[in-house]
Motif scaffolding. Sequence first.
Motif, PDB file in Angstrom:
ATOM      1  N   GLY A  76       0.780  -1.233   0.000  1.00  0.00           N
ATOM      2  CA  GLY A  76       0.000   0.000   0.000  1.00  0.00           C
ATOM      3  C   GLY A  76       0.808   1.277   0.000  1.00  0.00           C
ATOM      4  O   GLY A  76       0.483   2.209   0.750  1.00  0.00           O
ATOM      5  N   PRO A  77       1.847   1.415  -0.851  1.00  0.00           N
ATOM      6  CA  PRO A  77       2.614   2.658  -0.869  1.00  0.00           C
ATOM      7  C   PRO A  77       1.725   3.846  -1.232  1.00  0.00           C
ATOM      8  O   PRO A  77       0.991   3.807  -2.211  1.00  0.00           O
ATOM      9  N   SER A  78       1.793   4.880  -0.426  1.00  0.00           N
ATOM     10  CA  SER A  78       0.868   6.010  -0.582  1.00  0.00           C
ATOM     11  C   SER A  78       1.632   7.316  -0.698  1.00  0.00           C
ATOM     12  O   SER A  78       2.212   7.599  -1.734  1.00  0.00           O
ATOM     13  N   GLY A  79       1.692   8.130   0.368  1.00  0.00           N
ATOM     14  CA  GLY A  79       2.402   9.392   0.284  1.00  0.00           C
ATOM     15  C   GLY A  79       3.885   9.205   0.034  1.00  0.00           C
ATOM     16  O   GLY A  79       4.510   8.289   0.578  1.00  0.00           O
ATOM     17  N   VAL A  80       4.460  10.094  -0.787  1.00  0.00           N
ATOM     18  CA  VAL A  80       5.878   9.987  -1.161  1.00  0.00           C
ATOM     19  C   VAL A  80       6.480  11.390  -1.178  1.00  0.00           C
ATOM     20  O   VAL A  80       5.802  12.359  -1.539  1.00  0.00           O
ATOM     21  N   SER A  81       7.741  11.497  -0.762  1.00  0.00           N
ATOM     22  CA  SER A  81       8.418  12.793  -0.767  1.00  0.00           C
ATOM     23  C   SER A  81       9.888  12.628  -1.113  1.00  0.00           C
ATOM     24  O   SER A  81      10.484  11.579  -0.877  1.00  0.00           O
ATOM     25  N   VAL A  82      10.455  13.709  -1.663  1.00  0.00           N
ATOM     26  CA  VAL A  82      11.876  13.792  -2.002  1.00  0.00           C
ATOM     27  C   VAL A  82      12.482  14.911  -1.168  1.00  0.00           C
ATOM     28  O   VAL A  82      11.872  15.971  -1.004  1.00  0.00           O
ATOM     29  N   ASN A  83      13.694  14.700  -0.641  1.00  0.00           N
ATOM     30  CA  ASN A  83      14.328  15.791   0.094  1.00  0.00           C
ATOM     31  C   ASN A  83      14.780  16.887  -0.869  1.00  0.00           C
ATOM     32  O   ASN A  83      14.841  16.696  -2.088  1.00  0.00           O
ATOM     33  N   ARG A  84      15.070  18.057  -0.322  1.00  0.00           N
ATOM     34  CA  ARG A  84      15.412  19.199  -1.174  1.00  0.00           C
ATOM     35  C   ARG A  84      16.744  19.024  -1.895  1.00  0.00           C
ATOM     36  O   ARG A  84      16.984  19.668  -2.918  1.00  0.00           O
ATOM     37  N   ALA A  85      17.594  18.158  -1.373  1.00  0.00           N
ATOM     38  CA  ALA A  85      18.847  17.866  -2.059  1.00  0.00           C
ATOM     39  C   ALA A  85      18.636  16.943  -3.246  1.00  0.00           C
ATOM     40  O   ALA A  85      19.531  16.783  -4.081  1.00  0.00           O
ATOM     41  N   GLY A  86      17.443  16.351  -3.345  1.00  0.00           N
ATOM     42  CA  GLY A  86      17.151  15.438  -4.446  1.00  0.00           C
ATOM     43  C   GLY A  86      17.899  14.134  -4.355  1.00  0.00           C
ATOM     44  O   GLY A  86      18.148  13.484  -5.378  1.00  0.00           O
ATOM     45  N   THR A  87      18.235  13.690  -3.132  1.00  0.00           N
ATOM     46  CA  THR A  87      19.061  12.501  -2.964  1.00  0.00           C
ATOM     47  C   THR A  87      18.373  11.361  -2.220  1.00  0.00           C
ATOM     48  O   THR A  87      18.859  10.236  -2.240  1.00  0.00           O
ATOM     49  N   LEU A  88      17.259  11.650  -1.541  1.00  0.00           N
ATOM     50  CA  LEU A  88      16.606  10.646  -0.705  1.00  0.00           C
ATOM     51  C   LEU A  88      15.099  10.725  -0.916  1.00  0.00           C
ATOM     52  O   LEU A  88      14.535  11.815  -1.034  1.00  0.00           O
ATOM     53  N   VAL A  89      14.466   9.563  -0.965  1.00  0.00           N
ATOM     54  CA  VAL A  89      13.019   9.459  -1.173  1.00  0.00           C
ATOM     55  C   VAL A  89      12.429   8.610  -0.059  1.00  0.00           C
ATOM     56  O   VAL A  89      12.975   7.553   0.287  1.00  0.00           O
ATOM     57  N   LEU A  90      11.310   9.059   0.499  1.00  0.00           N
ATOM     58  CA  LEU A  90      10.588   8.310   1.512  1.00  0.00           C
ATOM     59  C   LEU A  90       9.189   7.986   0.997  1.00  0.00           C
ATOM     60  O   LEU A  90       8.537   8.831   0.368  1.00  0.00           O
ATOM     61  N   VAL A  91       8.737   6.764   1.279  1.00  0.00           N
ATOM     62  CA  VAL A  91       7.405   6.302   0.857  1.00  0.00           C
ATOM     63  C   VAL A  91       6.681   5.720   2.066  1.00  0.00           C
ATOM     64  O   VAL A  91       7.228   4.842   2.755  1.00  0.00           O
ATOM     65  N   ALA A  92       5.473   6.197   2.338  1.00  0.00           N
ATOM     66  CA  ALA A  92       4.658   5.669   3.433  1.00  0.00           C
ATOM     67  C   ALA A  92       3.879   4.457   2.944  1.00  0.00           C
ATOM     68  O   ALA A  92       3.136   4.542   1.963  1.00  0.00           O
ATOM     69  N   ASN A  93       4.044   3.327   3.630  1.00  0.00           N
ATOM     70  CA  ASN A  93       3.375   2.074   3.252  1.00  0.00           C
ATOM     71  C   ASN A  93       2.147   1.869   4.142  1.00  0.00           C
ATOM     72  O   ASN A  93       2.258   1.412   5.273  1.00  0.00           O
ATOM     73  N   ARG A  94       0.997   2.231   3.590  1.00  0.00           N
ATOM     74  CA  ARG A  94      -0.215   2.343   4.402  1.00  0.00           C
ATOM     75  C   ARG A  94      -0.721   1.005   4.933  1.00  0.00           C
ATOM     76  O   ARG A  94      -1.389   0.949   5.960  1.00  0.00           O
ATOM     77  N   ASN A  95      -0.440  -0.090   4.225  1.00  0.00           N
ATOM     78  CA  ASN A  95      -0.906  -1.403   4.669  1.00  0.00           C
ATOM     79  C   ASN A  95       0.189  -2.210   5.361  1.00  0.00           C
ATOM     80  O   ASN A  95      -0.023  -3.372   5.704  1.00  0.00           O
ATOM     81  N   ALA A  96       1.346  -1.606   5.573  1.00  0.00           N
ATOM     82  CA  ALA A  96       2.465  -2.340   6.155  1.00  0.00           C
ATOM     83  C   ALA A  96       2.974  -1.725   7.455  1.00  0.00           C
ATOM     84  O   ALA A  96       3.840  -2.312   8.108  1.00  0.00           O
ATOM     85  N   GLY A  97       2.471  -0.548   7.819  1.00  0.00           N
ATOM     86  CA  GLY A  97       2.938   0.092   9.040  1.00  0.00           C
ATOM     87  C   GLY A  97       4.377   0.557   8.971  1.00  0.00           C
ATOM     88  O   GLY A  97       5.070   0.596   9.994  1.00  0.00           O
ATOM     89  N   SER A  98       4.852   0.941   7.780  1.00  0.00           N
ATOM     90  CA  SER A  98       6.270   1.257   7.627  1.00  0.00           C
ATOM     91  C   SER A  98       6.490   2.389   6.634  1.00  0.00           C
ATOM     92  O   SER A  98       5.573   2.824   5.936  1.00  0.00           O
ATOM     93  N   VAL A  99       7.742   2.841   6.580  1.00  0.00           N
ATOM     94  CA  VAL A  99       8.204   3.808   5.582  1.00  0.00           C
ATOM     95  C   VAL A  99       9.404   3.205   4.863  1.00  0.00           C
ATOM     96  O   VAL A  99      10.348   2.726   5.506  1.00  0.00           O
TER      97      VAL A  99
END
Length: 385
Positions: free
Chosen positions: A132-155
């Motif tokens: 269930g990957p849902s919300g996603v963001s990139v840091n301002r340096a453009g080097t790291l991406v985070l994804v919220a996994n809505r059905n897994a309780g994780s990022v």
Amino acid sequence: MKARLLTGAALALTLGCGAASAQIAVSGNDNKQRLVNGVNTVVANPPPDTVTVVDLGGARPRALGEVQVPHSVVGPPTGVAVTPDERFAIVTSAQRIDPGDPTKTIPDNRVSLIDIRANPPRVVQTVEAGAGPSGVSVNRAGTLVLVANRNAGSVSVFRFRDGQLAPVSTVTIGPANSGPSHVQFTPDGRRALVTRDGDTDSRVSVLAIDGETVTKTDRDITVGVRPYGMGITPNGQWAVVANIGRGTGDADTVSLIDLRREPLLTADTISVGPTPEGIQVSPDNRHVAVTIHNGSARPPGHPLLGTAQLVILRIEGGRLRRITQAPIGAWAQGVVFSRDGRTVVVQNMADRNLAVFRFDGTRLTDTRQRIPVGGGPAAIRTAER
């Protein structure tokens, strides 16, 4: 993958002319689900989902191109992200058609990377996150991406380098039903906030970031019922959280989190109406745009059926204040500001278009311009700078 609207060459030329000629927004569009008499219904033999690239830089926003890519209306309308250089888009797919029963959907785990300057624009990579990957963001340096996994309780944590995503780690946020919905970096890249909309959860967790090492801190922030969408002001002083509630027609809320101090604290919570879903902050750090469902996706004749609203709040003296609102289409999803803060674009999921408003700092004006997209628009973002 198929691209349409502008030719690939025209799109590449437009995007290659620099920031002065284009301000890119990316809309993720779901073709698997439609609203039928107030019921979210799985479409039989649906066409592929799509992503639409939109230029907000001119006098009238315009669609530049469209690419087929998996996406989903399930999850907050922040399931797309744009890299700071506006070269790539990252798109999550929280749900897919159940191969064992095509009348249902099941959690997906795909995250797609799109080169929006390619000729034509194209998906260049697909990676796996949690369920269930849902919300996603990139840091301002453009080097790291985070994804919220809505059905897994994780990022999920991904490195972004040389136009490619590479998995780094998975951070446990809570149990699977804690519902991590959106995750967003603070502008300095040292922290991220995670909304958790699980029925018994309703908190915002704080992550600490050191290079590529992401860890969950012991700080959970209390906001309203079922925090879902979120935005952070460009100056890093405030976060705003849309608390979608339980869908019972009651007035729901938006919370303001003070990021200027330790520990991070909720400074204010304001009632905005039933089911605030899309939320975004203006480039001047002062205003918050929120889409309110207001029962607009209810069946005809339902006692809670209402007209969806675009609400503008102002951050003032550490508090939120409502300043104006305007009606929008049913089952509205995401919302974005142009860089000058004068154009606001709303996704009308049921109407399958983007609605364009002007904002003068006090009033909203519906321009009546509607940008059709290839599916039900379900998430929209611009580059965070």
